[in-house]
Design a protein around this motif. Structure first.
Motif, PDB file in Angstrom:
ATOM      1  N   SER A 165       0.834  -1.210   0.000  1.00  0.00           N
ATOM      2  CA  SER A 165       0.000   0.000   0.000  1.00  0.00           C
ATOM      3  C   SER A 165       0.868   1.259   0.000  1.00  0.00           C
ATOM      4  CB  SER A 165      -0.935  -0.014   1.200  1.00  0.00           C
ATOM      5  OG  SER A 165      -0.166  -0.007   2.389  1.00  0.00           O
ATOM      6  N   VAL A 213       2.257   1.658  -3.453  1.00  0.00           N
ATOM      7  CA  VAL A 213       1.220   2.102  -4.388  1.00  0.00           C
ATOM      8  C   VAL A 213       0.987   3.603  -4.242  1.00  0.00           C
ATOM      9  CG1 VAL A 213      -1.269   1.960  -4.844  1.00  0.00           C
ATOM     10  CG2 VAL A 213       0.090  -0.127  -4.710  1.00  0.00           C
ATOM     11  N   ARG A 265       1.267   6.239  -7.187  1.00  0.00           N
ATOM     12  CA  ARG A 265       0.191   7.159  -7.575  1.00  0.00           C
ATOM     13  C   ARG A 265       0.777   8.533  -7.895  1.00  0.00           C
ATOM     14  NH1 ARG A 265      -5.251   7.091  -7.015  1.00  0.00           N
ATOM     15  NH2 ARG A 265      -5.273   5.203  -5.780  1.00  0.00           N
ATOM     16  N   GLY A 275       0.949  10.358 -11.489  1.00  0.00           N
ATOM     17  CA  GLY A 275       0.393  11.701 -11.645  1.00  0.00           C
ATOM     18  C   GLY A 275       1.344  12.578 -12.449  1.00  0.00           C
ATOM     19  N   ASP A 324      -3.951   5.689 -18.785  1.00  0.00           N
ATOM     20  CA  ASP A 324      -5.088   5.708 -17.892  1.00  0.00           C
ATOM     21  C   ASP A 324      -4.514   5.408 -16.516  1.00  0.00           C
ATOM     22  OD1 ASP A 324      -7.224   5.112 -16.291  1.00  0.00           O
ATOM     23  OD2 ASP A 324      -8.377   4.127 -17.853  1.00  0.00           O
ATOM     24  N   GLY A 325      -4.363   6.465 -15.706  1.00  0.00           N
ATOM     25  CA  GLY A 325      -3.656   6.346 -14.441  1.00  0.00           C
ATOM     26  C   GLY A 325      -4.212   5.254 -13.537  1.00  0.00           C
ATOM     27  N   GLU A 326      -5.531   5.212 -13.395  1.00  0.00           N
ATOM     28  CA  GLU A 326      -6.125   4.249 -12.475  1.00  0.00           C
ATOM     29  C   GLU A 326      -5.851   2.822 -12.936  1.00  0.00           C
ATOM     30  OE1 GLU A 326      -7.464   4.603  -9.468  1.00  0.00           O
ATOM     31  OE2 GLU A 326      -6.796   6.677  -9.704  1.00  0.00           O
ATOM     32  N   ARG A 327      -5.961   2.635 -14.236  1.00  0.00           N
ATOM     33  CA  ARG A 327      -5.763   1.303 -14.807  1.00  0.00           C
ATOM     34  C   ARG A 327      -4.311   0.870 -14.615  1.00  0.00           C
ATOM     35  NH1 ARG A 327      -6.147   1.267 -20.903  1.00  0.00           N
ATOM     36  NH2 ARG A 327      -4.218   0.110 -21.030  1.00  0.00           N
ATOM     37  N   LEU A 378      -2.256   1.959 -12.384  1.00  0.00           N
ATOM     38  CA  LEU A 378      -2.000   1.724 -10.962  1.00  0.00           C
ATOM     39  C   LEU A 378      -2.475   0.327 -10.576  1.00  0.00           C
ATOM     40  CD1 LEU A 378      -0.795   3.587  -8.831  1.00  0.00           C
ATOM     41  CD2 LEU A 378      -3.103   4.025  -8.041  1.00  0.00           C
ATOM     42  N   GLU A 379      -3.583  -0.070 -11.165  1.00  0.00           N
ATOM     43  CA  GLU A 379      -4.116  -1.405 -10.898  1.00  0.00           C
ATOM     44  C   GLU A 379      -3.138  -2.469 -11.402  1.00  0.00           C
ATOM     45  OE1 GLU A 379      -8.017  -4.013 -12.127  1.00  0.00           O
ATOM     46  OE2 GLU A 379      -7.678  -2.070 -13.037  1.00  0.00           O
ATOM     47  N   ARG A 384      -4.665  -6.273 -17.980  1.00  0.00           N
ATOM     48  CA  ARG A 384      -4.982  -6.646 -16.609  1.00  0.00           C
ATOM     49  C   ARG A 384      -4.756  -8.142 -16.400  1.00  0.00           C
ATOM     50  NH1 ARG A 384     -10.444  -5.911 -15.773  1.00  0.00           N
ATOM     51  NH2 ARG A 384     -10.109  -3.778 -16.419  1.00  0.00           N
TER      52      ARG A 384
END
Lengths: 472, 241
Positions: free
Chosen positions: A252, A255, A259, A263, A304-307, A309-310, A361
């Motif tokens: 965590s 991560v 993030r 950014g 795609d930042g969220e993707r 990060l995943e 993914r």
């Protein structure tokens, strides 16, 4: 020409603290200290710490005595410089003329994009907001000349015209000029308290008593002399290394840092109009062992930042961290050959990008070998006539002879009395050129359960009967 | 005064017409043709039901349970809709797939068995796949896992298929369609109103490639004798019902 120009100065009053808070997920009282004359002293402290009585300049030991729960981190000037570059990058979105004013400020020309952004006030407001959003506290100043913009940004004042600038400068006290401490002492020793008083002294006298640099500085802030500026440009390739003030092996915490990195990467990609194709990540170990590296590849250029990060989260879960990580280095591969995402005309659901996203993914968790497409290869030997490929890379060549639905990964020996031959034979005799020559007769046969099998009798290099596939 | 109905959102207008074919988009409750008129007619859903989980229980592997779905896979991949094969027992032969019309670039195989259920769920939830075939990798099949897949299947426009290998005990199922497959192949509905209905799709474990090749009189009335004998005493799936 100068009359049309307008410069905004961006001053980051808490850059040292912001640089640390970029990589530490903690809301409690925090501060930054550095070694001054052999003593650790507080440089900057956040609000919760200030409320409890921690002050800049205080000795670290004293601060900890006041507030034992204070988290103080050593100052990291490299991180500050990186963050300042980030400020410049955000500024580059507002102006084509950006210059760094180290250690904690930038200046940018804003008259050019005044109309685009709906006026100077709106522009400055958006800029402040965007920097705040990235966790950077700023104070803005405005002046027709860059040196004055830098000066006013420390005070948060605006002087849109030269006359207004001169009026504001005249009222400034000397200590606001951010002169060298020695020079400042000398001036106050002479009884000069404000800029107006200083300007009353004859120019030659000032040069003789305080050195030529003071005159140059005064002329620059008054706009009588051009300020030399080194224009800043965003880097050609994105590469960032963030050091963690406290090493961590928690996913965590990593991560959280990722993030921040993503950014900044997102800003860089947008401003350079690039699309990401892959990310090379290196996790540096606290114990000095060789860094752990992995790569996140994208099936289709984009960001795609969220993707992302995943995907990184999935990778991190997969690798076992042998030691705590104290720095993360990221290098991005990008391309300018990209097509902006297109939405489906009817459903507004972006389908063309969603399939590569799904493959990414799945691939991140399953690994390179876990996810594959199938391709045919032109080779007579059936076990060499196909291969796993990365999804979507399939090629096909025609095959007229009967081939089974399923292939066994390896031919399996069988007893001839267990099968009944039905069709065949198909003689395959090949491979002498690469030392893998074989001679086989393929048959379609039935086993006792009436399944149709693809079997062969091999003469070379082994002899015997083998099952190679199943006709489903 | 303009008529208000003339300004309905385009999406609503398009939805209201079920005779309009919109490429990748299919209205719910639809079914994909199995590629064989006889099979479509026999299936209670009139084809492979979209957004539903179909359970397939072959008596043993390699008796036509994969070929059963190949015409549908071929049709989906030809339209550029990806299909996912999750932990198949062997390697699907690309030459054969190519021959039956599967566009290989839209076929993706998940090879790792331990992530099979997760990958299937991800594929279903994305709503992007034209079909997902899962060969259940675990010897113990948990009913919660199947329930999850079923819920995930409802997100997407595609049918999802789970194969239970012989010896796997399928859970009491909530899936809309459960088919037993015996050598022949012959299909039995293990769920539904008319469980006695049996379809003989081929003979000697050979399914003709296309409907036109099929000789229904043969397959319906004269199942191969040896199959019949082989099937006797095979009550594995009967105990499931």
């Amino acid at each position: 020409m100068r009359g049309n120009r307008l410069w905004a100065g961006v001053h980051c009053p808490a850059l040292a603290l912001d640089a640390i808070e970029q990589v530490v997920a903690d809301d409690g009282p925090a501060a930054v200290h550095e070694q001054l004359l052999g003593q650790a002293r507080i440089v900057q402290a956040n609000h919760p710490a200030l409320e409890q009585g921690v002050r800049p300049g205080q000795r670290l030991a004293a601060a900890l005595a006041i507030l034992p729960c204070l988290h103080s981190h050593a100052r990291n000037q490299r991180a500050e410089r990186q963050l300042l570059e980030q400020v410049a990058l955000v500024g580059y979105d507002f102006s084509h003329q950006v210059a760094l004013a180290p250690p904690d400020g930038i200046v940018l020309e804003v008259a050019g994009s005044r109309r685009l952004r709906g006026g100077i006030s709106a522009l400055l407001e958006t800029l402040t907001e965007q920097l705040h959003h990235r966790g950077i506290a700023v104070r803005l100043g405005l002046a027709p000349v860059p040196a004055a913009a830098r000066l006013l940004s420390r005070l948060g004042r605006r002087a849109p015209t030269l006359a207004e600038l001169h009026r504001q400068l005249a009222g400034l006290s000397i200590d606001r000029l951010a002169l060298e401490p020695k020079l400042a002492d000398l001036l106050s020793g002479c009884g000069v308290k404000t800029v107006a008083e200083l300007m009353k002294l004859p120019t030659a006298e000032r040069a003789r008593r305080f050195g030529p640099s003071l005159n140059r500085h005064l002329e620059q802030i008054h706009g009588c002399l051009e300020t030399p500026l080194a224009h800043w440009m965003p880097a050609q390739r994105f590469s960032l290394r963030l050091e963690l003030p406290t090493a961590s092996d928690e996913v965590s915490a990593l991560v959280f840092v990722f993030r921040r990195i993503l950014g900044r990467l997102g800003d860089w990609l947008r401003i350079r109009d690039q699309a990401l194709t892959g990310l090379n990540v290196s996790l540096e170990r606290e114990d000095g062992g060789s860094p752990l590296s992995f790569r996140v590849s994208l099936a289709r250029p984009g960001f795609d930042g969220e993707r992302l990060l995943e995907l990184i989260g999935l990778k991190l879960e997969q690798i076992h961290l042998p030691a705590a990580v104290d720095a993360i280095a990221v290098k991005a591969d990008s391309t300018d050959q990209h097509r902006p995402p297109q939405a489906d005309l009817f459903s507004a659901h972006n389908r063309a990008d969603a399939w590569p996203a799904l493959l990414d993914r799945l691939g991140a968790r399953l690994g390179e070998d876990g996810l594959a497409g199938l391709a045919t290869r032109s080779d007579h030997r059936p076990e060499r006539s196909w291969s796993w490929v990365s999804p979507g890379d399939s090629s096909a060549c025609q095959e007229q002879r009967p081939r089974p639905t399923w292939l066994l990964p390896e031919p399996r020996p069988c007893k001839p009395e267990q099968i009944r031959l039905e069709e065949g034979p198909e003689r395959i005799e090949t491979g002498w050129w690469d030392g893998q020559d074989c001679r086989r007769d393929y048959w379609i046969a039935r086993d006792r359960q009436q399944r149709r099998l693809w079997v062969f009798r091999e003469y070379k290099p082994r002899t015997g009967w083998f099952v190679h596939g199943i006709f489903d | 005064m303009p008529d208000a109905r003339r300004f309905q959102p385009i999406e609503q207008l398009l939805e209201s017409r079920n005779d309009l074919w919109r490429g990748r988009h299919r209205p719910a409750g639809d079914a994909l043709t199995s590629g064989r008129a006889e099979l479509d007619h026999w299936l209670p859903t009139g084809g492979w039901p979209c957004g539903r989980l179909v359970e397939l229980l072959p008596e043993r592997l390699g008796i036509g349970e994969f070929s059963l779905l190949l015409p549908m896979l071929a049709e989906q991949t030809r339209r550029g809709v990806p299909v996912l094969l999750v932990s198949p027992p062997w390697v699907p032969c690309p030459q054969h797939l190519e021959r039956v019309g599967v566009a290989l670039e839209w076929l993706v195989v998940v090879r790792s068995a331990d992530q099979a259920l997760w990958a299937t769920e991800q594929g279903l939830k994305s709503g992007l796949c034209g079909a997902i075939l899962l060969w259940h990798p675990r010897s113990r099949v948990r009913s919660q896992a199947i329930r999850r897949l079923q819920l995930a299947a409802e997100c997407g426009p595609a049918p999802a298929f789970v194969y239970y290998k012989p010896g796997q005990q399928p859970p009491p199922s909530l899936a809309s369609l459960r088919l037993g497959i015996r050598p022949g192949p012959e299909l039995t509905l293990l769920r539904g109103n008319d469980q006695s209905k049996v379809l003989h799709l081929g003979r000697g474990n050979v399914i003709p490639l296309s409907t036109s090749d099929m000789a229904p009189t043969h397959s319906r009335d004269q199942p191969e004798r040896s199959d019949r004998i082989a099937c006797k005493g095979q009550t594995l799936w009967e105990s499931v019902q």
